[in-house]
Every structure is written in structure tokens, then in C-alpha cells.
Enzyme design. Structure first.
Site, PDB file in Angstrom:
ATOM      1  N   GLU A   1     -35.645  13.848 -78.019  1.00 45.34           N
ATOM      2  CA  GLU A   1     -34.501  13.488 -78.877  1.00 45.34           C
ATOM      3  C   GLU A   1     -34.954  12.708 -80.117  1.00 45.34           C
ATOM      4  O   GLU A   1     -34.433  12.921 -81.222  1.00 45.34           O
ATOM      5  CB  GLU A   1     -33.481  12.699 -78.055  1.00 45.34           C
ATOM      6  CG  GLU A   1     -32.823  13.572 -76.985  1.00 45.34           C
ATOM      7  CD  GLU A   1     -32.002  12.811 -75.972  1.00 45.34           C
ATOM      8  OE1 GLU A   1     -31.437  13.466 -75.071  1.00 45.34           O
ATOM      9  OE2 GLU A   1     -31.915  11.559 -76.052  1.00 45.34           O
TER      10      GLU A   1
ATOM     11  N   ASN B   1     -17.282   8.434 -76.459  1.00 42.97           N
ATOM     12  CA  ASN B   1     -17.719   7.261 -75.693  1.00 42.97           C
ATOM     13  C   ASN B   1     -18.743   6.382 -76.426  1.00 42.97           C
ATOM     14  O   ASN B   1     -19.580   5.736 -75.804  1.00 42.97           O
ATOM     15  CB  ASN B   1     -18.206   7.673 -74.300  1.00 42.97           C
ATOM     16  CG  ASN B   1     -19.386   8.609 -74.340  1.00 42.97           C
ATOM     17  OD1 ASN B   1     -19.861   8.966 -75.412  1.00 42.97           O
ATOM     18  ND2 ASN B   1     -19.872   8.994 -73.181  1.00 42.97           N
TER      19      ASN B   1
ATOM     20  N   LYS C   1     -22.067   7.009 -81.950  1.00 42.26           N
ATOM     21  CA  LYS C   1     -21.333   8.275 -82.109  1.00 42.26           C
ATOM     22  C   LYS C   1     -20.185   8.147 -83.132  1.00 42.26           C
ATOM     23  O   LYS C   1     -19.802   7.028 -83.510  1.00 42.26           O
ATOM     24  CB  LYS C   1     -20.818   8.706 -80.734  1.00 42.26           C
ATOM     25  CG  LYS C   1     -21.943   9.059 -79.745  1.00 42.26           C
ATOM     26  CD  LYS C   1     -21.363   9.575 -78.435  1.00 42.26           C
ATOM     27  CE  LYS C   1     -22.440  10.023 -77.472  1.00 42.26           C
ATOM     28  NZ  LYS C   1     -21.838  10.598 -76.230  1.00 42.26           N
TER      29      LYS C   1
ATOM     30  N   HIS D   1     -24.822   7.120 -77.383  1.00 43.30           N
ATOM     31  CA  HIS D   1     -25.702   7.948 -76.558  1.00 43.30           C
ATOM     32  C   HIS D   1     -26.928   7.141 -76.156  1.00 43.30           C
ATOM     33  O   HIS D   1     -27.412   6.328 -76.937  1.00 43.30           O
ATOM     34  CB  HIS D   1     -26.167   9.163 -77.374  1.00 43.30           C
ATOM     35  CG  HIS D   1     -27.259   9.952 -76.718  1.00 43.30           C
ATOM     36  ND1 HIS D   1     -27.010  10.902 -75.761  1.00 43.30           N
ATOM     37  CD2 HIS D   1     -28.613   9.897 -76.855  1.00 43.30           C
ATOM     38  CE1 HIS D   1     -28.170  11.407 -75.339  1.00 43.30           C
ATOM     39  NE2 HIS D   1     -29.153  10.813 -75.995  1.00 43.30           N
TER      40      HIS D   1
ATOM     41  N   TYR E   1     -27.381  19.074 -77.924  1.00 39.05           N
ATOM     42  CA  TYR E   1     -26.759  19.061 -76.590  1.00 39.05           C
ATOM     43  C   TYR E   1     -26.919  20.397 -75.858  1.00 39.05           C
ATOM     44  O   TYR E   1     -26.148  20.685 -74.941  1.00 39.05           O
ATOM     45  CB  TYR E   1     -25.287  18.687 -76.702  1.00 39.05           C
ATOM     46  CG  TYR E   1     -25.053  17.199 -76.883  1.00 39.05           C
ATOM     47  CD1 TYR E   1     -25.321  16.302 -75.844  1.00 39.05           C
ATOM     48  CD2 TYR E   1     -24.572  16.679 -78.075  1.00 39.05           C
ATOM     49  CE1 TYR E   1     -25.113  14.939 -76.002  1.00 39.05           C
ATOM     50  CE2 TYR E   1     -24.354  15.306 -78.243  1.00 39.05           C
ATOM     51  CZ  TYR E   1     -24.629  14.454 -77.193  1.00 39.05           C
ATOM     52  OH  TYR E   1     -24.423  13.101 -77.341  1.00 39.05           O
TER      53      TYR E   1
END
Ligand code: IDP
Ligand code: MG
Length: 139
Positions: A128, A114, A11, A117, A51
């Protein structure tokens, strides 16, 4: 159907903070084979599409802004029991609750930023992976 594949993104916070190399090393040292990989950036629109499952959650706007804030690394990974094994390697969503040694415990800044993913099911791993990669980009 179990495909032994999962999908990941490094990320924006982890890319920005210079952790691409360390994270990829941890992934490959843990036995995951890289099937496809690209350095790219999501727009607000494509982050929102990716998302969409979270669009009713209170943090959706924050998540879309954050995920489109800088470049990411997207990859399809392969290993026996990939989805569960990779979720274990990355650790809990909230890095303060992630097991020591997991990628989020090592590199994540917050529950939003964070670091990484990991798909939560074989079905989502396929969806995805298809979102980012065409057939021609997989090995
Ligand atoms: P996961 O990435 O561990 O599967 P999800 O619950 O699917 O966690 O949430 C997707 C992403 O949304 C998280 O990785 C994180 O970036 C962000 N997120 C989750 N919960 C929160 C929150 O409470 N505040 C802000 N962002 C959050
Ligand atoms: Mg999730």
C-alpha cells in the site's frame, strides 16, 4: 520481515468533516513518526485498484464510490510494531463497535465512511505504501 511501518489514509468523510488536524495529532501523540505524506484524491479506477482484494465483496462498488468521492491524506507511518499498534489506535471497522477513544469511535460516521484506513499486515503495508509513494517521497 517486520518493518515497523504501516500505511494509512484519512478517508474522504474525515477530510470533508475537518478532522485532518485532530487525527494527525492523535497519530503523532501516539508515537508514530511520519515517513511520507500527501494530500491527494483517488479516481474510481485507482480506488478499485487499491481495494482490489475486496472486489468480490458486496460493498465493493459502494467502497470505490466513497473512496473516490473527495480528497484523502495518505501516509506511511513508523513505530515499533506499527501495524498492530495502529489497528488498535483506529479501532474496529464498524465505529459502533470501536473502543472508546479510538479514531473511528471519535470520527467515523458509518461502517463504510469510517474515517481512516490502517494496513492489516506488514506485507500489505509495504504494497500500500508503494501504491502511493515513490522512493524519492520517503524520509
Ligand atoms: P478495515 O478497513 O477495518 O481493514 P475491511 O474489512 O478491510 O476493514 O474493509 C475495507 C473497508 O471497506 C472498510 O474500512 C470500510 O470502509 C469498507 N467496508 C467494510 N465493510 C463494509 C460494509 O459492510 N459495508 C460498507 N462498507 C464496508
Ligand atoms: Mg482491511
Amino acid at each position: 520481515m517486520t518493518t515497523n511501518r504501516t500505511f494509512t489514509m484519512i478517508k474522504p468523510d474525515a477530510v470533508q468533516n475537518g478532522h485532518i488536524g485532530s487525527i494527525l495529532a492523535k497519530i503523532t501523540e501516539s508515537g508514530f513518526k511520519i515517513i511520507a505524506m500527501k494530500y491527494t484524491r483517488l479516481s474510481k479506477e485507482t480506488a478499485g485498484q487499491f481495494y482490489a482484494i475486496h472486489k468480490e465483496r458486496p460493498f465493493f462498488g459502494e467502497l470505490v464510490d466513497y473512496m473516490s468521492s473527495g480528497p484523502i491524506v495518505a501516509a506511511i507511518l513508523e513505530k515499533n510494531d506499527a501495524v498492530a499498534g495502529f489497528r488498535k489506535l483506529i479501532g474496529a471497522t464498524d465505529p459502533t463497535k470501536a473502543e472508546p477513544g479510538t479514531i473511528r469511535a471519535l470520527y467515523a460516521k458509518s461502517i463504510a465512511a469510517n474515517a481512516i484506513h490502517g494496513s492489516d499486515s506488514d506485507a500489505n503495508a509495504a504494497i500500500e505504501g508503494d501504491f502511493f509513494f515513490s522512493m524519492l517521497e520517503r524520509f
